[in-house]
Structure formats: structure tokens, C-alpha cells
Design a protein around this motif. Structure first.
Motif, short mmCIF file in Angstrom:
data_model
loop_
_atom_site.label_atom_id
_atom_site.label_comp_id
_atom_site.label_asym_id
_atom_site.label_seq_id
_atom_site.Cartn_x
_atom_site.Cartn_y
_atom_site.Cartn_z
N VAL A 100 -39.81 4.80 61.67
CA VAL A 100 -38.85 5.49 62.07
C VAL A 100 -39.07 6.08 63.49
N ALA B 34 -21.21 10.38 58.32
CA ALA B 34 -21.79 11.53 58.90
C ALA B 34 -20.68 12.72 58.68
N LEU B 41 -25.72 11.33 56.65
CA LEU B 41 -26.44 11.55 57.63
C LEU B 41 -26.00 12.78 58.56
N SER B 42 -26.97 13.50 59.31
CA SER B 42 -26.43 14.75 60.26
C SER B 42 -26.11 13.83 61.38
N ASP B 45 -29.06 12.30 63.15
CA ASP B 45 -29.63 11.07 62.46
C ASP B 45 -28.57 9.93 62.95
N ASP B 48 -29.29 8.76 66.50
CA ASP B 48 -30.62 7.90 66.45
C ASP B 48 -30.49 6.53 65.89
N ILE B 49 -29.77 6.42 64.82
CA ILE B 49 -29.43 5.03 64.32
C ILE B 49 -28.64 4.11 65.06
N TYR B 67 -29.32 0.60 57.35
CA TYR B 67 -30.07 1.61 57.57
C TYR B 67 -29.64 2.73 56.59
N VAL B 71 -31.59 4.77 53.52
CA VAL B 71 -32.14 5.90 53.60
C VAL B 71 -31.32 6.78 52.65
#
Lengths: 182, 175
Positions: A100, B34, B41-42, B45, B48-49, B67, B71
Motif C-alpha cells: 500500500v 466513494a 472508500l473515503s 483513499d 490515492d488509488i 483495487y 479492499v
């Protein structure tokens, strides 16, 4: 059987070595399916891109389905789609499971700092060979320029643009036909 | 069980309505993963992805599906479901389009439409390149030099994979 394996391998390579998705994948798709395998020619390649725009989903998946179908019917398109999907699937799965924090790594970041401008150049460069392949006219250059401006700076959706361009072509064609007849 | 079903449906929707591919699909993906009602997801997050998708190979939508599937469900089965879900609509629709096109490509009206589509698509490609010419991708003068060198090398028909790897090594040496 041999060609199915080649389809899988070519699209696996495309999925493996393209960053960013969308048109960033274009030079590699062109290299594999036009230059190397000659599954489609440059003119068909552009038509395939136009068709891919009218179908939803990732462009690379649409390209895989089209080329796979043209060569080996439905089995071909399934094999090509699997090929293009598998590298991202495996890599992301490994990242999601174990890595991660890898984006914060200094070397990873430097490596990608070098790649990003290269990706932009790789998108822009094929414009030349594709323009030559379709023997682009002055009208075509003006049209392409207007389309690029409208999308990049006007925020117009590419999907809507494709429909509008197709209708423009139809209108011009029908007017020319009527003139000839009249 | 219901979670798997919802994951599949969400990504099927993303595949079905995500026109334009690539980053054009991001608003829709954000809305599904989101936003309400799922909030899988926040926003942090999610950003980031997106960044991870930019630096890993393959289509962004597939990266995102794999992803989020992993998750949210915590296992590989979830990511297989989301990835299949996002691929299925384009697969079916593009199959129909390909079939229709290969049958009717000599039709005069199809040919009329393609007479403007061929140059028009070049405009779409140019737009993609233009929209990526930003401060995120071009951090300094060295970026411009890499851009120019790769552009010329690509016209000289040097393989894109080689150019990507060489640019990455240049990045390692420079930064």
C-alpha cells in the motif's frame, strides 16, 4: 490455436506496458496490432478508435474486443480481453495485498517523473503516421484542430463529439450526393 | 453475499455508462465507490488509488475495479467480480458494434460518417495529449527534454516499451 495465443500475448503486452490508460495506450496498441502483427491496417485502426469511442468502458478493452473479433470471432475477443485485463488485475492485486505504501518510495517516484512526459510524447507522435495513413486533407486538419480545441479547452465530452462528427460527415455526404444528382 | 452483488452491480454500471474511457470515467467511478449509498472508500483513499492507477499499467477502470473489489471484500473473489463486472458491458456492446461494422462497412452512409470521423479522431488524440501537458507531468526543463527526445524517437519507429524504460531510468538519474 496459434493465432489465439498470439492475440493473448499481444494484448497481455499492451496491458503490461501502458501507463495511464486511455490514449496513453494508443502507441503500443498501434505498434502491436498494426506494425507487428498486421491484424488491422492504419486506416482500420482509426476507424476502430472511432467505434471504441461510441462504446462505453476502457478504450483498450474495446480495442481488444474489436481486433479479437475480427481475427477469431467471439473466442478471439474473449482471449484478447483476458490478455489486456490480466496484467493490471495481477499487479493491482499484489499492491492492494502487500504494497500500500509503495507510491511514497523515492525511487518509484523518480522513475515515474521521467516516464510522465514520455507518455505525453508517445500519445502525440502517432498523429503524424495516422494522418499520413488516412491522407488527411486541409479540411481534415482544420476539423481535427477544432475537435482538439473543443475537447481540451471547451470541456466537451469525446463521446458527444464523435456522434457530432459522424453526423457532420453524413450531412456533407448527402449534400454532395444531391448536388451530383441535381 | 449482498456485498458481492452490490460490488458487481456498481462496476457493471461503471462499465455500462463510462463513455470516453480513461480519466473520463473517473467522475462516475467516484460517484459509485466513494459516494452514497456505498461509501466504500473515503475521498483520500480514492485519490490515492487514482495515483496508483497512474503509475501502474493498464486501463484505469480495471485498476480501480481490482483495487476496490479487494479492499472492500477483503479477498480475491471480490476483485474478480468487480473486474468482470466492469469489462462485461464494453465486451458485449463492442462485440455488437464490431459485428455490425464488419458487415456494413461498405455501406455508403457508414462511409460518409467515417470520412469526417477519421480526421476527427486525430483531434481527439491531440486533445488527450494537450490535456496531459500540465505541471503534474512536466515538472521542469528536463521533462521538456524527455518529451522532445521521446517524440523524435517515436517518429523514428523506436519501440514504445524501450522509450518508457529509458525515460524511467532518466528519471532515476535526474531526480
Amino acid at each position: 490455436m496459434h493465432e489465439l495465443w498470439q492475440l493473448f500475448r499481444s494484448f497481455f503486452r499492451i496491458g503490461m506496458f501502458t501507463l495511464g490508460g486511455g490514449y496513453a495506450m494508443l502507441p503500443l496498441i498501434q505498434n502491436e496490432v498494426v506494425d507487428k502483427r498486421q491484424w488491422v491496417d492504419n486506416k482500420e485502426f482509426i476507424e476502430l478508435l472511432a467505434l471504441a469511442q461510441t462504446s462505453p468502458g476502457p478504450m483498450a478493452v474495446n480495442a481488444a474486443v474489436f481486433v479479437g473479433y475480427k481475427r477469431k470471432s467471439i473466442v478471439g475477443s474473449l482471449v484478447a480481453t483476458l490478455g489486456i485485463t490480466l496484467p493490471s488485475f495481477l499487479i493491482i492485486l499484489i499492491i492492494a495485498m502487500y504494497l500500500v505504501g509503495f507510491r511514497e518510495n523515492h525511487y518509484v517516484e523518480s522513475f515515474f517523473k521521467g516516464i510522465r512526459p514520455a507518455v505525453v510524447a508517445l500519445i502525440a507522435a502517432p498523429l503524424y503516421s495516422l494522418g499520413k495513413a488516412i491522407k488527411i486533407s486541409w479540411f481534415g486538419i482544420v476539423l481535427a484542430g477544432s475537435v482538439a480545441t473543443a475537447i481540451a479547452f471547451g470541456g466537451i465530452s469525446p463521446a458527444i463529439m464523435v456522434v457530432a462528427i459522424a453526423l457532420l460527415g453524413l450531412a456533407i455526404g448527402i449534400i454532395q450526393k444531391k448536388r451530383k444528382a441535381g | 453475499m449482498q456485498l458481492y452483488f452490490e460490488l458487481f452491480i456498481s462496476f457493471f454500471k461503471i462499465g455500462l455508462f463510462g463513455f470516453g474511457g480513461g480519466y473520463a470515467m473517473l467522475p462516475l467511478i467516484r460517484h459509485e465507490v466513494a459516494g452514497a449509498p456505498h461509501c466504500w472508500l473515503s475521498m483520500v483513499d480514492f485519490t490515492d488509488i487514482v495515483a496508483i492507477s497512474q503509475i501502474t499499467p493498464g486501463p484505469v477502470a480495471i485498476n480501480m475495479a481490482t483495487y476496490v473489489g479487494y479492499v472492500v471484500s477483503g479477498n480475491i473473489f471480490g476483485s474478480i467480480l468487480t473486474t468482470v463486472g466492469v469489462c462485461l458491458p464494453p465486451l458485449i456492446i463492442m462485440l455488437l458494434i464490431a459485428k455490425f461494422y464488419l458487415k456494413f462497412r461498405k455501406n455508403q452512409y457508414i462511409e460518409m460518417a467515417f470520412s469526417t470521423l477519421r480526421p476527427g479522431i486525430l483531434g481527439l488524440i491531440a486533445a488527450a495529449a494537450l490535456s496531459l501537458m500540465n505541471v503534474h507531468n512536466f515538472v521542469d526543463k528536463a521533462s521538456l527534454a524527455i518529451f522532445a527526445a521521446v517524440f523524435v524517437a517515436c517518429l523514428c519507429r523506436i519501440h514504445p516499451i524501450k522509450l518508457i524504460i529509458v525515460s524511467g531510468i532518466a528519471g532515476l538519474l535526474l531526480y
